[in-house]
Design an enzyme around this catalytic site. Sequence first.
Site, PDB file in Angstrom:
ATOM      1  N   ALA A 128       0.883  -1.176   0.000  1.00 54.50           N
ATOM      2  CA  ALA A 128       0.000   0.000   0.000  1.00 54.50           C
ATOM      3  C   ALA A 128       0.922   1.227   0.000  1.00 54.50           C
ATOM      4  CB  ALA A 128      -0.913  -0.042   1.199  1.00 54.50           C
ATOM      5  N   THR A 129       0.548   2.261   0.761  1.00 61.55           N
ATOM      6  CA  THR A 129       1.355   3.485   0.777  1.00 61.55           C
ATOM      7  C   THR A 129       2.801   3.207   1.195  1.00 61.55           C
ATOM      8  OG1 THR A 129      -0.666   4.499   1.561  1.00 61.55           O
ATOM      9  CG2 THR A 129       1.301   5.871   1.517  1.00 61.55           C
ATOM     10  N   GLN A 130       3.753   3.616   0.371  1.00 65.16           N
ATOM     11  CA  GLN A 130       5.168   3.461   0.723  1.00 65.16           C
ATOM     12  C   GLN A 130       5.800   4.785   1.109  1.00 65.16           C
ATOM     13  OE1 GLN A 130       6.947   0.347   0.756  1.00 65.16           O
ATOM     14  NE2 GLN A 130       4.759  -0.148   0.878  1.00 65.16           N
TER      15      GLN A 130
END
Lengths: 271, 271, 294
Positions: free
Chosen positions: A32-34
């Site tokens: 997901a968000t990195q």
Amino acid sequence: MDHRPQAWGRPRDDVYGAYDASYLHTNGPKTATQSPIVTGTSVIALKFKDGVVMAADNLASYGSLARFTDVKRLRPFLSTSVVGFGGDVSDMQFLDRHLTELAIDEAYEHDNTSSSSETPATAGQLNAANLHKYLSKLMYRRRNSFDPLWNQILVAGFDSSSTPFLASVDLRGTTFTSPSLASGFGAMLAQPIMRRHAATEEDAAKLTRDEAVAIVRECMKVLFYRDARSLDKYSIAVVTRDGVELSEEEQLEKQSWAFAERIRGYGTQTV
Amino acid sequence: MFRNNYDNDSVTFSPQGRIFQVEYAAEAVKQGSVVVGIASKTHAVLVAIKRNAEELSSYQKKLFPIDEHVGIAIAGLTSDARVLSNFMKQQCLGHRLTYGRNMPVRTLVDMIGSKAQINTQHYGKRPYGVGLLVAGVDETGPHLFEFQPSGMTEEMVAFAIGARSQMARTYLEKNLESFAACGREELIRHGLRALKESLVQDRELTVDNTSVGVTGTATAKDGSTSVEPFQVFDQQDVAAWIESVADDKEAGAGEGEAAAAAEGEGMEVDP
Amino acid sequence: MTSIGTGYDLANSIFSPDGRNFQVEYAVKAVENGGTSIGIRCKDGVVLAVEKVVTSKLLKAGANKRIATIDRHLGIVYSGMIPDGRHFIDRARDEARAWRDTFKTPIPTADLASRMGGYMQAYTLYQSVRPFGITAIIGGFDSTSEAPVDGEVGAGPSCGAGGKVPGKTYGGPFLYMVEPSGLYWGYYGAATGKGRQAAKAELEKLDLGGPAGPSLTLEQAVKEAARIIYVSHDDSKDKEFELEMTWISGADGPTKGLHREVPKELREEAERLAKKALEDDEDDEDEEEEKMEE
């Protein structure tokens, strides 16, 4: 020859060699968000005798680009608490909507114009300590599902015994509390200044509102001078037992960039 | 087999717009032994008569702690009460975990109300056969709620449910005005006196058949308030209270009956 | 009720040979036994009021609210089976929340009425459920200004939402009533419950409709609402009652666009006037009787 539909339009293996199927599926875990995309920089806050002061500038950066210059990163909650957001702006907006829903839920049970209530209008409502606990659980749950909300959040207001409350929670669900708090660059640049005036709870409890506001404004100035992702337009909120006063159109006054003349790289390059 | 065609299930209205199954469930509450609850400005108490199946068996518990600040008294099907009790315990625990505070009592009571209503609107379900008195304290002070199998929940100053509870209610109505200002001990004594009104002839309050539950707000010397955790008292712990209301037995009972007779109502005896 | 005993009224969703669903009609009977609820849509807002019959002296006065807030700008009052009403309220709140999640803007009153009408109707379709034993009155004030989208950055777009005609006004006060069948209409003045006949007669006397729009102001409507509840209360049958009232104005009005309880002072003033109006009426009637005798 391979006549299966899957092979149609593909280079022939016997001529070109087997197709490197590794391009078709990227190996590795689902992510997901990195990293954050559009970001806000520091949020700083300081307790004083009758409440808490919080400030954050109005900038949302896209990398090093000063992309949006009118983003409000301080949010009152139920007119008894203030939440300040650093980090990803879209995650901030998600949390903002989420807090709106939470505030509507609260209003179901508590109508502060209620005719029968003998207790104070805010009694029974979520206070800053409750809100911080809730946000910390939310952030920790999201980090455990490897889909964090990329923010550092400061929550200011009062706890159940009506003493000033200030605490932070970050994208990992880490919580922290102190008489003064600062996120991002502010942790390095503003925190030492605030600690000089209020190193302990006792010191903070001696500060007047005006003193605390002055210290926070001074910190915002230092941050603007030193933090390249900051802006000289900022918001400042003061939470007291009377409610929240939020000003979103503050301008850093009396700037002096004379010192910068001596710095290599400042202004138009002549050499 | 049935009294009429409309009382087979909880999804059929009678031509008068009644749901007999729900009304029958309310009858189950009257089969249980009597419980009384009263709330003052500082405390909420529950008192109950326990029954034993036979001479040598133990007495069925009537009062249950839910969370630090809430307790219930039950009348009706004990096993249904356990379902609701477990549900309430979980909700309180969950609320404490996410918000770090005691769950507001009305919020909790509304939850079991909603849960019970579902059982009155779907085929294959049956209404809960239990009534509850919920006593608790939250930031808005002490509260007492009544819960009925229909899902109806109402906040009361004082109330009694269970067998012959009308007598207890008559006592409570007579003393209604005095409850708000009552201290902890006085409130318990009022509860026990109300309980005595509902006893059958030649039965008495004993340390074996009487339970008392108390919660409230405790004010410390510095003016700060804290929750007095809900606690159930049985056996020798209630002996002094029973003793303290033993004297006015004759007077109290006589008075109640006379008043009820004079009003020409309130003598309805539960089946 | 000629068909009682023929068996067509024993289960929900069953049509009788003449095309009626008796279980829905019986649900309406449950409503007709409940305390009177009314709603008034006036020039600058909506007022909701309910007669709460005091069933026991032991009830805590003023603590048991019957008018619920659904979203900031929406309120619902209902007559009939109160636990059913609570369920209805829970659902309405879910709908309002889901709307916000999807569209990032508060749900318009008309859309909530539509959703809740659909929900009620679904409970008339199956033998496995029973219809709601309530009639609900939904009041709301949809924002007349360009409402900001939740969570917008900075000042947001300067052009506003698309598809709007310049010079035309949007939003305003709205009132709907949903019945157990799922049927709903918009109203200028709505009444349900035990005293609905008398209440409707009084509502019809008010200046609420007409091409020029209502002339009644919010504060007048509050006083009328209190009076109507008092008029429709049958004190020969019922014991005491408590009056509960809420109101919703626009952003520039007394509630700032929010659904709020009518402040104690105003409610008490309205109740005082209501009682006075009732006494005056009785005096008039007495006089008339005297005249007749003469």
